[in-house]
Design an enzyme around this catalytic site. Structure first.
Site, short mmCIF file in Angstrom:
data_model
loop_
_atom_site.label_atom_id
_atom_site.label_comp_id
_atom_site.label_asym_id
_atom_site.label_seq_id
_atom_site.Cartn_x
_atom_site.Cartn_y
_atom_site.Cartn_z
N HIS A 359 -11.52 2.09 14.52
CA HIS A 359 -10.60 2.53 13.47
C HIS A 359 -9.35 1.62 13.49
O HIS A 359 -8.73 1.42 14.53
CB HIS A 359 -10.20 3.99 13.63
CG HIS A 359 -9.44 4.49 12.44
ND1 HIS A 359 -10.06 4.98 11.32
CD2 HIS A 359 -8.11 4.49 12.18
CE1 HIS A 359 -9.14 5.29 10.41
NE2 HIS A 359 -7.95 5.00 10.92
N ALA A 360 -9.01 1.09 12.32
CA ALA A 360 -7.94 0.09 12.24
C ALA A 360 -6.59 0.65 12.71
O ALA A 360 -6.25 1.79 12.43
CB ALA A 360 -7.81 -0.40 10.81
N HIS A 389 -2.72 -3.22 4.65
CA HIS A 389 -2.15 -1.97 5.17
C HIS A 389 -1.63 -2.18 6.59
O HIS A 389 -0.49 -1.83 6.92
CB HIS A 389 -3.23 -0.88 5.15
CG HIS A 389 -2.81 0.42 5.75
ND1 HIS A 389 -2.34 1.47 5.00
CD2 HIS A 389 -2.75 0.84 7.04
CE1 HIS A 389 -2.01 2.47 5.80
NE2 HIS A 389 -2.26 2.12 7.05
N GLU A 390 -2.45 -2.76 7.43
CA GLU A 390 -2.05 -2.93 8.84
C GLU A 390 -0.89 -3.91 8.98
O GLU A 390 0.03 -3.70 9.76
CB GLU A 390 -3.25 -3.40 9.68
CG GLU A 390 -4.41 -2.40 9.73
CD GLU A 390 -4.00 -0.99 10.13
OE1 GLU A 390 -3.00 -0.83 10.84
OE2 GLU A 390 -4.68 -0.05 9.69
N HIS A 393 2.37 -2.37 8.51
CA HIS A 393 2.92 -1.75 9.73
C HIS A 393 3.60 -2.81 10.60
O HIS A 393 4.70 -2.62 11.09
CB HIS A 393 1.81 -1.13 10.57
CG HIS A 393 1.25 0.15 10.01
ND1 HIS A 393 2.04 1.20 9.62
CD2 HIS A 393 -0.03 0.57 9.83
CE1 HIS A 393 1.26 2.21 9.21
NE2 HIS A 393 0.00 1.85 9.32
N GLU A 417 3.21 4.17 6.40
CA GLU A 417 1.85 4.01 5.87
C GLU A 417 1.83 3.39 4.47
O GLU A 417 0.78 2.94 4.01
CB GLU A 417 1.14 5.37 5.83
CG GLU A 417 0.97 6.04 7.19
CD GLU A 417 0.15 5.21 8.17
OE1 GLU A 417 -0.61 4.33 7.72
OE2 GLU A 417 0.30 5.42 9.39
N HIS A 517 -8.88 10.93 12.65
CA HIS A 517 -7.52 11.40 12.94
C HIS A 517 -7.47 12.78 13.58
O HIS A 517 -6.44 13.17 14.12
CB HIS A 517 -6.70 11.39 11.65
CG HIS A 517 -6.63 10.02 11.02
ND1 HIS A 517 -7.73 9.40 10.45
CD2 HIS A 517 -5.61 9.14 10.90
CE1 HIS A 517 -7.39 8.22 9.99
NE2 HIS A 517 -6.11 8.02 10.25
N TYR A 527 -0.31 10.14 5.13
CA TYR A 527 -1.09 9.36 4.16
C TYR A 527 -0.97 9.94 2.76
O TYR A 527 -1.09 9.23 1.77
CB TYR A 527 -2.56 9.29 4.58
CG TYR A 527 -2.75 8.66 5.94
CD1 TYR A 527 -2.49 7.31 6.14
CD2 TYR A 527 -3.14 9.43 7.03
CE1 TYR A 527 -2.65 6.73 7.39
CE2 TYR A 527 -3.30 8.86 8.29
CZ TYR A 527 -3.05 7.51 8.46
OH TYR A 527 -3.19 6.94 9.70
#
Ligand code: X8Z
Ligand code: ZN
Length: 618
Positions: A359-360, A389-390, A393, A417, A517, A527
């Site tokens: 999971h990323a 997305h990552e 962060h 997020e 999650h 999210y």
């Protein structure tokens, strides 16, 4: 990351369940009950200086512990073995004990008058952990063992399908690709049945963490999670319902339209027109994104949109080149390139020969420049967006590194997020032409198709994003019990998403555990907030560049002005209440779903037209 002290943050990093916190003094635990400690301190009458000294000590200890922890958790998640698991469980217990100790100690300063900024830091100390353990002997150790076990059980889970053993990340691919309802039901059911192995651990964990939350003065863990948003916990829950109410009409139209299309493909036995949708037919294990259904749901007669998946494959994209392309968007805004260590240390593809958490996640190892991602990237449109997305962060983490330890975090966890997703909304056909992936952008006749593709991903996600924590809130509060928990899960999924399981689920099932999650204890409301905020941010950025066309065709690629304003918000970290950060970038202090309605307005009109005369709802 595994960063700490803020429940909000732990998420980014998919921490082993407990959010870390920090502090690493080697003191023996005194195990004094919190209230006794508070009484002693009150008698001694702590002063403002004492309060400042306490926060300074917490921040110094946290910074050290966080970095140690990040390395230990990274080692475990990129190579799951009995040894790395043991180290992770020990680290997790140490962090929990420290976090609980600090949180209890912070109560001593409840009556000290202090500036609002310092008071917020105290609130963060109390909120620093996702799953608190009570301070009684053995509790933190038991909790850490359970959470570490859950983390590994999810990521190393496998199913048998068509004579082969399929690991977790490949079950997701099967759900995207298969179109035979019987096979979809089989993969779906086997993966959901795998979650049963985590059931007993999960409910024991809920008991322990609730005990810990009560010790810290919360009614339960759910209330603690809802308390991190610069407003009372109940007001926050009402706020999420308000936002959902804004966007629900759009979801309802999409649901109705997709059900008609699936009914035409699979027939009324598989897709009856008056029932919730079978959750396994939607292209995703959790029915949270329906993007893979585009070929079934595409508007008939609409001009071809853009098949990003095919483009990436045709152009010979690799996981590394996709990561570089994502980075190039950020640098086009004037933000610095990622450091060399990012490329040396990230796990961009799944390594051979060892178990990892696929999971990323995005990590911030040292709160300075050692940022990394951990993914099992495949060449497809979904992972291309996830890379943005990552990196969102990582760019956020790097932007707030100059803040003090407790202020290193998103303005709220939804902001963290939302950043990369806001960037990914700029992946328009015109942008793809600019970067050489597409030869020519389609004209306006493709708009409904483009919006449909986007809505299948983003609009379909909204109710799922809301119910994961609605379920946990109910479970933590005792409204659901282990016996009623699965039934409660499907009640929410049916009510909000309009989906149902493909096979009978008994009370021994633990279907929420089939979603990363849940066993990994990453709060999920973030999210939902991000789904709202990303479009708000995107619209603000488009306004900043003076965009005049339809909102969904706007790309702010290359805008230094947007980059500067964005960075100003990111640099604030969590030092100010989130409405201040929102205002800095968008000029408004309220989260608001109306940007979503504007973005999809042409699609909404189309859906209403298509659904006219149909019986919608379930
Ligand atoms: O978990 C994630 C990210 C890591 S923070 C990959 N997401 C949620 C999910 O996969 O369920 C991004 C969208 C929602
Ligand atoms: Zn994320």
């Amino acid at each position: 990351m595994k960063k700490p002290m803020r429940a909000a943050m732990a998420a980014l990093l998919s921490v082993s369940a407990v959010a870390l916190i920090a502090g690493c003094g080697k003191k023996e635990k005194t195990a004094a009950p919190a209230d006794a400690a508070a009484t002693v301190a009150e008698e001694a009458g702590p002063t403002l200086e004492d309060a400042q000294a306490f926060v300074a000590r917490v921040e110094a200890e946290m910074a050290v512990l966080n970095e140690r922890a990040a390395n230990v958790f990274w080692a475990q998640e990129t190579n799951i073995t009995p040894e790395t698991e043991k180290a992770a469980a020990e680290m997790s217990a140490e962090i929990t004990k420290k976090a609980v100790e600090f949180a209890n100690e912070s109560k001593n300063f409840a009556n000290v008058e202090m500036p609002a900024e310092l008071r917020r830091k105290f609130d963060k100390v109390r909120q620093s952990i996702v799953l608190p353990a009570p301070s009684r002997e053995g509790a933190a150790d038991e909790l850490a063992q359970i959470t570490t076990r859950l983390n590994s059980a999810y990521s190393t889970g496998k199913i048998e399908f068509e004579g082969r053993t399929v690991p977790q990340d490949e079950t997701e691919i099967l759900m995207r690709q298969l179109r035979d309802p019987a096979k979809l039901a089989e993969v779906w059911t086997k993966w959901h049945d795998h979650a049963k192995t985590m059931r007993a651990d999960y409910f024991r964990m809920v008991e322990i963490a609730n005990e810990g939350a009560r010790e810290l003065g919360y009614s339960d863990v759910g209330q603690m999670w809802r308390s991190g948003y610069d407003m009372p916990a109940d007001a926050f829950a009402a706020e999420t319902d308000r936002l959902w109410g804004q966007v629900k009409p759009l979801y309802d139209e999409l649901h109705c339209y997709v059900r008609t299309k699936l009914n035409a493909k699979y027939g009324a036995d598989v897709v009856p027109l008056d029932q919730p949708l079978r959750a396994d037919l939607l292209g995703n294990m959790w029915a949270q994104s329906w993007a893979p259904l585009y070929d079934i749901a595409k508007p008939s007669g609409a001009a071809a949109g853009v098949d990003l998946d095919a483009l990436l494959k045709a152009k010979g994209a690799t996981p590394e080149s996709m990561t570089k392309t994502a980075e190039a968007f950020f640098t086009s805004l004037g933000l610095d390139p990622l450091p060399a260590t990012f490329w040396e240390r990230s796990q961009i593809v799944k390594p051979e020969g060892r178990e990892v958490v696929c999971h990323a996640s995005a990590w911030n190892i040292d709160d300075k420049d050692d940022v990394r991602i951990k993914m099992c990237t495949k060449v497809n449109d979904d992972d291309f967006r996830t890379l943005h997305h990552e990196l969102g962060h990582n760019y956020y983490q790097r932007a707030y590194k100059a803040q003090s330890t407790l202020d290193r975090g998103g303005a709220n966890d939804g902001f963290h997020e939302a950043i990369g997703d806001m960037i990914a909304l700029s992946i328009t056909p015109e942008y793809l032409v600019q970067i050489g992936l597409l030869d020519k952008a389609p004209d306006a006749s493709a708009d409904i198709g483009l919006l449909m593709a986007q809505a299948l991903d983003k609009v379909a996600f909204l109710p799922f994003a809301l119910i994961v924590d609605k379920w946990r809130w109910q479970l933590f509060s005792g409204e659901l019990t282990p016996e009623t928990s699965n039934e409660g899960w499907w009640k929410l999924r049916t009510q909000y998403q309009g989906v149902r399981p493909p096979t009978e689920r008994g009370p021994d099932a633990f279907d929420p555990g089939a979603k990363y999650h849940v066993p990994n204890n990453t709060p999920y409301t973030r999210y939902f907030l991000a789904a709202i905020l990303q479009v708000q941010f995107y619209k603000a950025a488009c306004d900043q560049i003076g965009w005049q066309g339809p909102l969904h065709r706007c790309s702010f690629y290359g805008s230094k002005e947007v980059g500067e304003k964005l960075n100003a918000m990111l640099e604030m970290g969590s030092a100010k209440p989130w409405p201040d950060a929102l205002e800095a970038f968008t000029g408004t202090r309220q989260m608001d779903g109306s940007a979503i309605l504007e973005y999809y307005a042409p699609l909404m009109a189309y859906l209403k037209e298509q659904n006219a005369g149909k019986t919608c709802g379930w």
